[in-house]
Scaffold this motif. Structure first.
Motif, PDB file in Angstrom:
ATOM      1  N   SER A  76      -6.542  -8.198  -4.111  1.00  0.00           N
ATOM      2  CA  SER A  76      -6.621  -6.750  -4.322  1.00  0.00           C
ATOM      3  C   SER A  76      -7.674  -6.420  -5.360  1.00  0.00           C
ATOM      4  O   SER A  76      -8.100  -7.288  -6.134  1.00  0.00           O
ATOM      5  CB  SER A  76      -5.256  -6.195  -4.751  1.00  0.00           C
ATOM      6  OG  SER A  76      -4.888  -6.703  -6.015  1.00  0.00           O
TER       7      SER A  76
ATOM      8  N   ASN B 158       0.816  -1.213   0.000  1.00  0.00           N
ATOM      9  CA  ASN B 158       0.000   0.000   0.000  1.00  0.00           C
ATOM     10  C   ASN B 158       0.849   1.262   0.000  1.00  0.00           C
ATOM     11  O   ASN B 158       0.389   2.329  -0.420  1.00  0.00           O
ATOM     12  CB  ASN B 158      -0.945   0.005   1.208  1.00  0.00           C
ATOM     13  CG  ASN B 158      -2.200  -0.805   0.935  1.00  0.00           C
ATOM     14  OD1 ASN B 158      -2.783  -0.719  -0.140  1.00  0.00           O
ATOM     15  ND2 ASN B 158      -2.603  -1.615   1.894  1.00  0.00           N
TER      16      ASN B 158
ATOM     17  N   HIS C  64       2.664   0.708  -4.022  1.00  0.00           N
ATOM     18  CA  HIS C  64       1.969   0.080  -5.147  1.00  0.00           C
ATOM     19  C   HIS C  64       0.473   0.386  -5.177  1.00  0.00           C
ATOM     20  O   HIS C  64      -0.248  -0.166  -6.009  1.00  0.00           O
ATOM     21  CB  HIS C  64       2.185  -1.429  -5.132  1.00  0.00           C
ATOM     22  CG  HIS C  64       3.613  -1.826  -5.325  1.00  0.00           C
ATOM     23  ND1 HIS C  64       4.418  -1.274  -6.287  1.00  0.00           N
ATOM     24  CD2 HIS C  64       4.395  -2.724  -4.663  1.00  0.00           C
ATOM     25  CE1 HIS C  64       5.636  -1.806  -6.217  1.00  0.00           C
ATOM     26  NE2 HIS C  64       5.646  -2.677  -5.235  1.00  0.00           N
ATOM     27  N   ASN C  65       0.003   1.236  -4.282  1.00  0.00           N
ATOM     28  CA  ASN C  65      -1.419   1.560  -4.249  1.00  0.00           C
ATOM     29  C   ASN C  65      -1.848   2.324  -5.493  1.00  0.00           C
ATOM     30  O   ASN C  65      -2.941   2.113  -6.017  1.00  0.00           O
ATOM     31  CB  ASN C  65      -1.738   2.371  -2.980  1.00  0.00           C
ATOM     32  CG  ASN C  65      -3.160   2.896  -2.969  1.00  0.00           C
ATOM     33  OD1 ASN C  65      -3.402   4.031  -3.344  1.00  0.00           O
ATOM     34  ND2 ASN C  65      -4.095   2.068  -2.539  1.00  0.00           N
ATOM     35  N   LYS C  66      -0.985   3.200  -5.992  1.00  0.00           N
ATOM     36  CA  LYS C  66      -1.317   3.974  -7.179  1.00  0.00           C
ATOM     37  C   LYS C  66      -1.168   3.119  -8.432  1.00  0.00           C
ATOM     38  O   LYS C  66      -0.246   2.307  -8.541  1.00  0.00           O
ATOM     39  CB  LYS C  66      -0.428   5.208  -7.273  1.00  0.00           C
ATOM     40  CG  LYS C  66      -0.717   6.232  -6.176  1.00  0.00           C
ATOM     41  CD  LYS C  66       0.160   7.463  -6.308  1.00  0.00           C
ATOM     42  CE  LYS C  66      -0.179   8.470  -5.227  1.00  0.00           C
ATOM     43  NZ  LYS C  66       0.664   9.671  -5.295  1.00  0.00           N
TER      44      LYS C  66
ATOM     45  N   ASN D 127      -6.975   3.482  -8.448  1.00  0.00           N
ATOM     46  CA  ASN D 127      -6.042   3.028  -7.425  1.00  0.00           C
ATOM     47  C   ASN D 127      -6.223   1.531  -7.202  1.00  0.00           C
ATOM     48  O   ASN D 127      -7.194   0.924  -7.677  1.00  0.00           O
ATOM     49  CB  ASN D 127      -6.249   3.778  -6.108  1.00  0.00           C
ATOM     50  CG  ASN D 127      -7.513   3.320  -5.399  1.00  0.00           C
ATOM     51  OD1 ASN D 127      -8.614   3.489  -5.925  1.00  0.00           O
ATOM     52  ND2 ASN D 127      -7.380   2.741  -4.218  1.00  0.00           N
ATOM     53  N   GLN D 128      -5.275   0.940  -6.522  1.00  0.00           N
ATOM     54  CA  GLN D 128      -5.328  -0.491  -6.211  1.00  0.00           C
ATOM     55  C   GLN D 128      -5.355  -0.668  -4.700  1.00  0.00           C
ATOM     56  O   GLN D 128      -4.450  -0.198  -3.999  1.00  0.00           O
ATOM     57  CB  GLN D 128      -4.126  -1.229  -6.811  1.00  0.00           C
ATOM     58  CG  GLN D 128      -4.177  -2.745  -6.619  1.00  0.00           C
ATOM     59  CD  GLN D 128      -3.115  -3.476  -7.430  1.00  0.00           C
ATOM     60  OE1 GLN D 128      -2.348  -2.842  -8.150  1.00  0.00           O
ATOM     61  NE2 GLN D 128      -3.075  -4.785  -7.325  1.00  0.00           N
ATOM     62  N   ASP D 129      -6.393  -1.312  -4.211  1.00  0.00           N
ATOM     63  CA  ASP D 129      -6.518  -1.597  -2.783  1.00  0.00           C
ATOM     64  C   ASP D 129      -6.083  -3.026  -2.511  1.00  0.00           C
ATOM     65  O   ASP D 129      -6.599  -3.973  -3.138  1.00  0.00           O
ATOM     66  CB  ASP D 129      -7.971  -1.420  -2.316  1.00  0.00           C
ATOM     67  CG  ASP D 129      -8.347   0.038  -2.134  1.00  0.00           C
ATOM     68  OD1 ASP D 129      -7.420   0.849  -1.960  1.00  0.00           O
ATOM     69  OD2 ASP D 129      -9.547   0.346  -2.175  1.00  0.00           O
TER      70      ASP D 129
END
Length: 420
Positions: free
Chosen positions: A288, A237, A240-242, A263-265
């Motif tokens: 994710s 997070n 690599h969240n963006k 975005n990536q959760d």
């Protein structure tokens, strides 16, 4: 009279000023224009990556604390990709501080040997493959000595009596296997034979999953740093969240961005070593979502199966706009030197009408998000006494597990400082 009217009209037009509404409209106009320009630039970069770019990056550079020699992990080390070696072909690769010559004989079987001729030190990689008495050999370009590729034995010296040496003369050889379209060489500091082999992904071997390309990164760091990421859940997070659409740089991602809605959760995570007889393996599982304006567009379940020090098979179970997709990243890390690594990702996807697009997006995605990791690896040091909190326990577990691949403990696990 006419002259006075024109003068009055000119005076009124030249003294008129913009009101607050006009200023607001002009400001909005330039904001929209700025947004569109940024969108076009970023879209161009994405299209360029998707369609044209050679997906490779070399971050390596001389470092004051770098050293070329040191302990290397024992195990199957990636040498080269299968497509780079045709029947009767050969390729010299740099790995584990050595020059290794990889060959493929006329029957398609791969072999590995030391590169230099024991006669006078010539680079055999500049020679040629020949057939002598029905066997594939490497002929040295300097004096025409020939060595069998299967065992390195010298079988022909044109100017010597009986065309052979009077006693055993050979080039050192290594065991190698070809799995999942990759060639691996067995390295062991004590010369022990393999006690495990790389895992076959049957969908890749059979061609059921289509190949969608590769990425390559070269970076200065220890080999441990790269697979250690799998046990470091906090960094997912953090960096690599963006979305990969933001690019690969950590320092060029402003809060306002044309792709800020994406975005990536990372929803869940686990890392654990395997039990015997698979104690050379570990698995990291992440779930994710890739969101657009808070709505999940892509659902990703990834099981990263690590086999030994250098191989990670990431099995992907995805859902893109409700369409299920399966595939794999095959990550191979080759220690060129002690402090210089080559990282290659190959992407395979099951065949479907959307897999070409998704596969290419995954390929570009791994290129750019790994760049963010590279910027960290390239500039960090290996702490002699790292201070860990309780939430870092998987990081410690990884270092203890990875130390099994060294004859001497390179992971400094006994020096870890914890607050639990």
């Amino acid at each position: 009279m006419l002259t006075d009217s024109i003068a009055e009209l000119y005076s009124s037009t030249t003294t008129s000023t913009l009101n607050h509404v006009d200023l607001l409209i002009v400001t909005l106009y330039f904001c929209v224009l700025y947004f569109l320009v940024k969108l076009l630039i970023n879209s161009y970069n994405v299209i360029r990556f998707l369609a044209f770019d050679d997906l490779s990056r070399d971050y390596s550079e001389p470092r004051k604390d770098a050293k070329c020699n040191g302990p290397y992990p024992n195990g199957w080390i990636p040498a080269t990709e299968s497509y780079q070696l045709a029947p009767g072909g050969m390729k010299t690769v740099e790995m584990c501080g050595k020059q290794i010559l990889i060959t493929r004989d006329s029957d398609g079987k791969v072999h590995a040997m030391d590169t230099y001729c024991p006669h006078n030190g010539t680079d055999l990689g500049t020679g040629q493959m020949v057939r002598i008495k029905g066997e594939d050999c490497i002929r040295c370009p300097f004096h025409d000595w020939s060595f069998r590729v299967k065992d390195g034995e010298c079988v022909d010296i044109p100017y010597a009596k009986d065309r052979k040496p009077t006693r055993s003369c050979r080039v050192g050889t290594y065991q190698c296997v070809e799995v999942n379209n990759y060639i691996y060489v067995w390295f062991h500091s004590r010369g022990d034979d393999p006690d495990w082999f790389p895992k076959v992904i049957k969908e890749v071997e059979s061609g059921e999953w289509a190949y969608h390309g590769r990425t390559e990164h070269i970076v200065n760091c220890k080999i441990d740093e790269i697979p250690e990421n799998g046990s470091d859940w906090v960094h997912f997070n953090a960096i690599h969240n963006k979305s990969f659409l933001f690019g690969g740089s950590l320092d060029k991602n402003p809060s306002y961005h044309p792709y800020s809605l994406i975005n990536q959760d990372f929803l869940s995570y686990s890392w654990a070593p395997r039990d015997a007889p698979n104690s050379h393996c570990a698995v990291n599982v992440t779930k994710s979502h890739v969101n657009f304006a808070g709505i999940p567009v892509i659902k990703l379940d990834v099981a990263a199966n690590q086999h030994g020090p250098s191989i990670v098979n990431l099995i992907i179970d995805a859902e893109f706009l409700g369409i299920p997709l399966k595939g794999a990243y095959i990550q191979s890390v080759t220690p060129i030197h002690y402090n210089k690594q080559r990282i290659i990702h190959q992407v395979y996807m099951e065949k479907s009408f959307v897999s070409n697009f998704v596969g290419r997006c995954l390929l570009v995605g791994v290129l750019l998000v790994v760049e963010r990791d590279c910027s960290i690896w390239q500039n960090k040091i290996r702490m002699q006494k790292p201070f860990l909190v309780k939430e870092d326990k998987d990081l410690l577990k990884f270092r203890l597990w990875f130390s099994r691949f060294y004859d001497e403990n390179e992971n400094e696990c006994n020096n870890v400082i914890t607050d639990w």
